[in-house]
Design an enzyme around this catalytic site. Structure first.
Site, mmCIF file in Angstrom:
data_model
loop_
_atom_site.group_PDB
_atom_site.id
_atom_site.type_symbol
_atom_site.label_atom_id
_atom_site.label_comp_id
_atom_site.label_asym_id
_atom_site.label_seq_id
_atom_site.Cartn_x
_atom_site.Cartn_y
_atom_site.Cartn_z
ATOM 1 N N GLU A 17 0.827 -1.214 0.000
ATOM 2 C CA GLU A 17 0.000 0.000 0.000
ATOM 3 C C GLU A 17 0.861 1.263 0.000
ATOM 4 O O GLU A 17 0.572 2.229 -0.720
ATOM 5 C CB GLU A 17 -0.918 0.008 1.233
ATOM 6 C CG GLU A 17 -1.905 -1.148 1.266
ATOM 7 C CD GLU A 17 -1.400 -2.349 2.057
ATOM 8 O OE1 GLU A 17 -2.216 -2.975 2.756
ATOM 9 O OE2 GLU A 17 -0.182 -2.654 1.968
ATOM 10 N N CYS A 28 -2.549 -3.833 7.072
ATOM 11 C CA CYS A 28 -2.129 -4.133 8.445
ATOM 12 C C CYS A 28 -2.455 -2.985 9.390
ATOM 13 O O CYS A 28 -2.535 -1.825 8.990
ATOM 14 C CB CYS A 28 -0.641 -4.461 8.488
ATOM 15 S SG CYS A 28 0.447 -3.073 8.136
ATOM 16 N N ARG A 34 21.086 -33.043 -1.139
ATOM 17 C CA ARG A 34 22.024 -33.401 -2.191
ATOM 18 C C ARG A 34 21.341 -34.274 -3.251
ATOM 19 O O ARG A 34 20.341 -34.942 -2.976
ATOM 20 C CB ARG A 34 23.214 -34.159 -1.594
ATOM 21 C CG ARG A 34 23.923 -33.399 -0.474
ATOM 22 C CD ARG A 34 25.108 -34.162 0.090
ATOM 23 N NE ARG A 34 24.763 -35.440 0.692
ATOM 24 C CZ ARG A 34 24.289 -35.575 1.940
ATOM 25 N NH1 ARG A 34 24.090 -34.515 2.703
ATOM 26 N NH2 ARG A 34 24.005 -36.775 2.417
#
Length: 339
Positions: free
Chosen positions: A55, A79, A210
């Site tokens: 934002e 938030c 691996r």
């Protein structure tokens, strides 16, 4: 109700979100600022921890005062808390945004509530627009934000009768090379791999991922050690491409919370039986992967130790989600029933 234009802009915000880093504690978020006549004023996305949220980036792109009376279309609820950056709700209010359209509700106990605060401040808010699409895009971030911890996968390899080692303690190799290669691939698909400090001392694992030729895979899990035993300077895990993290393991829930705060969203536990059993007893395992070899060992070197099950009525029941033949072995993938 969101308009067709707003749905289009939400899809654009989702495209922007995909530019952000896929892993870490922060979600990938995109935002589009649109004027009342449908003109795009600014776009932005979150570029990683410590950088402006989507934002803020979109408002900055729009320029000072240009967003007054405009609509902010964002993939995640703005938030409502101060972390490394300030609350996005404050920035939207200060910019004079008149309408906010967002997809997914923030599941965080601290960061959520932005939609309600915007409404209380007189902003027109539309929530849940393309929420299913955004939830799927966010994937395990949404789950771990809700849980407050990483998703935990517990893996072991055992004989058909459930033994992780022979009576003399030897365990290399119960399963075949195909299973070992498969397990290394699973390692590479997780943010971190964990063992107990006793296993580090006894087996000296490298905790790398691996390929069949022993070469490092491109994605390496962060090595995690639970337990307070000192790790020698010559331990193989000290040669890992990533620095290891050691936690005391006395409060596994708190340890997992700390790992998520460090950006770890998936944890692959490989041993040994003491650590594995502690996670099972604590109810902190989300998925089980067991490689069973067509081998009988007998003895008491079991893959799991005491789980606190005192009768069959209290058995921990699992749901089988996949069965695969891997070389001569069988790989079972399971989840706790009810999840």
């Amino acid at each position: 109700m969101a308009s067709q234009r707003e749905l289009q802009f939400m899809r654009r915000a989702l495209e922007l979100a995909a530019n952000g880093p896929e892993r870490g504690i922060n979600p990938r978020v995109g935002c589009v600022i649109v004027s009342s006549d449908g003109t795009v004023l600014g776009e932005g996305w979150h570029r990683g921890a410590g950088t402006p949220h989507a934002e803020i980036a979109a408002l900055t792109a729009a320029g000072a005062d240009a967003a007054r009376g405009a609509t902010a279309i964002v993939t995640l609820e703005p938030c409502n808390h101060t972390g490394r950056t300030g609350p996005c709700v404050d920035a939207l209010l200060d910019a004079g945004i008149a309408r906010v359209v967002y997809a997914s509700t923030d599941p965080g106990t601290v960061s959520s509530g932005g939609g309600d605060r915007l409404r209380a401040s007189g902003v027109d808010v539309e929530a849940g627009v393309l929420a299913a699409d955004v939830d799927a895009f966010l994937g395990d971030w949404m789950t771990t934000a809700t849980l407050g911890r990483p998703l935990v996968t517990l893996k072991w390899a055992s004989s058909l009768d459930g033994r992780a080692a022979a009576s003399d303690g030897s365990s290399q190799w119960i399963t075949g090379p195909e299973s070992r290669d498969d397990a290394h691939l699973l390692r590479s698909q997780h943010d971190a791999i964990a063992v107990g400090s006793g296993t580090v001392l006894a087996d000296d694992p490298s905790l790398t991922a691996r390929d069949a030729h022993g070469e490092l895979l491109s994605n390496q899990p962060v090595p995690i050690v639970f337990g307070g035993r000192e790790i020698s300077d010559g331990a193989k895990l000290r040669q890992h491409p990533l620095p290891h993290i050691q936690l005391d393991g006395r409060d596994l829930a708190a340890d997992l919370h700390e790992l998520r705060e460090r950006g770890i969203r998936s944890l692959f536990i490989e041993g040994g039986p003491t650590l594995a059993s502690a996670f099972v007893r604590a109810g902190l395992v989300d998925s089980y992967v067991a490689y069973l070899a067509p081998t009988l060992l007998g003895g008491d070197r079991v893959a799991l130790t005491d789980l606190g099950v005192r009768s069959i009525d209290h058995a921990l029941r699992l749901a089988l989600s996949d069965v695969a033949r891997v070389g001569d072995d069988v790989r079972l993938t399971l989840t706790p029933k009810g999840q």
